[in-house]
Design a protein around this motif. Structure first.
Motif, PDB file in Angstrom:
ATOM      1  N   TYR A 131       0.818  -1.209   0.000  1.00  0.00           N
ATOM      2  CA  TYR A 131       0.000   0.000   0.000  1.00  0.00           C
ATOM      3  C   TYR A 131       0.853   1.261   0.000  1.00  0.00           C
ATOM      4  CZ  TYR A 131      -3.990  -3.006   0.890  1.00  0.00           C
ATOM      5  OH  TYR A 131      -4.956  -3.960   0.784  1.00  0.00           O
ATOM      6  N   LEU A 132       1.977   1.223   0.680  1.00  0.00           N
ATOM      7  CA  LEU A 132       2.880   2.362   0.710  1.00  0.00           C
ATOM      8  C   LEU A 132       3.452   2.619  -0.687  1.00  0.00           C
ATOM      9  CD1 LEU A 132       4.361   4.521   2.355  1.00  0.00           C
ATOM     10  CD2 LEU A 132       6.147   2.818   2.761  1.00  0.00           C
ATOM     11  N   VAL A 133       3.921   1.585  -1.341  1.00  0.00           N
ATOM     12  CA  VAL A 133       4.476   1.723  -2.687  1.00  0.00           C
ATOM     13  C   VAL A 133       3.399   2.196  -3.657  1.00  0.00           C
ATOM     14  CG1 VAL A 133       5.486   0.455  -4.630  1.00  0.00           C
ATOM     15  CG2 VAL A 133       6.309   0.050  -2.312  1.00  0.00           C
ATOM     16  N   LEU A 134       2.217   1.635  -3.554  1.00  0.00           N
ATOM     17  CA  LEU A 134       1.113   2.030  -4.417  1.00  0.00           C
ATOM     18  C   LEU A 134       0.726   3.490  -4.184  1.00  0.00           C
ATOM     19  CD1 LEU A 134      -0.882   1.045  -6.554  1.00  0.00           C
ATOM     20  CD2 LEU A 134      -2.402   0.383  -4.699  1.00  0.00           C
ATOM     21  N   GLY A 135       0.697   3.923  -2.939  1.00  0.00           N
ATOM     22  CA  GLY A 135       0.356   5.305  -2.620  1.00  0.00           C
ATOM     23  C   GLY A 135       1.376   6.302  -3.142  1.00  0.00           C
ATOM     24  N   VAL A 136       2.656   6.003  -2.948  1.00  0.00           N
ATOM     25  CA  VAL A 136       3.713   6.897  -3.418  1.00  0.00           C
ATOM     26  C   VAL A 136       3.714   6.956  -4.942  1.00  0.00           C
ATOM     27  CG1 VAL A 136       6.222   7.194  -3.551  1.00  0.00           C
ATOM     28  CG2 VAL A 136       5.144   6.623  -1.368  1.00  0.00           C
ATOM     29  N   THR A 137       3.549   5.817  -5.591  1.00  0.00           N
ATOM     30  CA  THR A 137       3.519   5.783  -7.046  1.00  0.00           C
ATOM     31  C   THR A 137       2.316   6.548  -7.586  1.00  0.00           C
ATOM     32  OG1 THR A 137       4.621   3.632  -7.013  1.00  0.00           O
ATOM     33  CG2 THR A 137       3.537   4.270  -9.064  1.00  0.00           C
ATOM     34  N   SER A 138       1.167   6.383  -6.958  1.00  0.00           N
ATOM     35  CA  SER A 138      -0.037   7.099  -7.388  1.00  0.00           C
ATOM     36  C   SER A 138       0.126   8.607  -7.216  1.00  0.00           C
ATOM     37  CB  SER A 138      -1.249   6.622  -6.601  1.00  0.00           C
ATOM     38  OG  SER A 138      -1.482   5.258  -6.838  1.00  0.00           O
ATOM     39  N   ALA A 139       0.708   9.023  -6.099  1.00  0.00           N
ATOM     40  CA  ALA A 139       0.937  10.450  -5.869  1.00  0.00           C
ATOM     41  C   ALA A 139       1.903  11.023  -6.902  1.00  0.00           C
ATOM     42  CB  ALA A 139       1.474  10.672  -4.459  1.00  0.00           C
ATOM     43  N   TYR A 140       2.945  10.295  -7.227  1.00  0.00           N
ATOM     44  CA  TYR A 140       3.911  10.736  -8.226  1.00  0.00           C
ATOM     45  C   TYR A 140       3.247  10.874  -9.593  1.00  0.00           C
ATOM     46  CZ  TYR A 140       7.830  10.606 -11.447  1.00  0.00           C
ATOM     47  OH  TYR A 140       8.698  10.886 -12.469  1.00  0.00           O
ATOM     48  N   LEU A 141       2.460   9.884  -9.981  1.00  0.00           N
ATOM     49  CA  LEU A 141       1.781   9.950 -11.270  1.00  0.00           C
ATOM     50  C   LEU A 141       0.772  11.090 -11.317  1.00  0.00           C
ATOM     51  CD1 LEU A 141       1.266   6.162 -12.068  1.00  0.00           C
ATOM     52  CD2 LEU A 141       2.881   7.743 -13.104  1.00  0.00           C
ATOM     53  N   PHE A 142       0.093  11.354 -10.207  1.00  0.00           N
ATOM     54  CA  PHE A 142      -0.856  12.456 -10.142  1.00  0.00           C
ATOM     55  C   PHE A 142      -0.142  13.798 -10.320  1.00  0.00           C
ATOM     56  CE2 PHE A 142      -3.184  15.650  -7.687  1.00  0.00           C
ATOM     57  CZ  PHE A 142      -4.379  15.642  -8.387  1.00  0.00           C
ATOM     58  N   VAL A 143       0.982  13.974  -9.643  1.00  0.00           N
ATOM     59  CA  VAL A 143       1.745  15.223  -9.772  1.00  0.00           C
ATOM     60  C   VAL A 143       2.245  15.389 -11.201  1.00  0.00           C
ATOM     61  CG1 VAL A 143       3.864  16.402  -9.051  1.00  0.00           C
ATOM     62  CG2 VAL A 143       2.368  15.379  -7.344  1.00  0.00           C
ATOM     63  N   CYS A 144       2.734  14.327 -11.811  1.00  0.00           N
ATOM     64  CA  CYS A 144       3.190  14.399 -13.200  1.00  0.00           C
ATOM     65  C   CYS A 144       2.046  14.757 -14.138  1.00  0.00           C
ATOM     66  CB  CYS A 144       3.823  13.074 -13.627  1.00  0.00           C
ATOM     67  SG  CYS A 144       5.429  12.774 -12.888  1.00  0.00           S
TER      68      CYS A 144
END
Length: 71
Positions: free
Chosen positions: A5-18
């Motif tokens: 969940y941590l990896v998924l959350g960080v990846t999702s946040a990064y993709l959202f910012v991009c």
């Protein structure tokens, strides 16, 4: 907290910012190919210096690591 969940959350946040940065930059008007390549000549000194530094570090890293592994 589960590691997945941590990896998924960080990846999702990064993709959202991009995605948001892409949408914001899409709204800017690029009138010709020169504006595309030089950013309309509106980049500041800090941005230009950081870009230059990143380019040099990338080249040194690529060539240096390749030479180090070869020897």
């Amino acid at each position: 907290m589960n590691q997945t969940y941590l990896v998924l959350g960080v990846t999702s946040a990064y993709l959202f910012v991009c995605l948001m940065l892409g949408l914001l930059s899409y709204k800017k008007k690029i009138s010709n190919i020169e504006d595309f390549f030089v950013g309309g000549r509106a980049t500041g000194l800090l941005t230009s210096a950081l870009t230059f530094f990143a380019t040099i570090i990338s080249a040194v890293g690529l060539l240096g690591i390749s030479g180090w592994c070869y020897s």
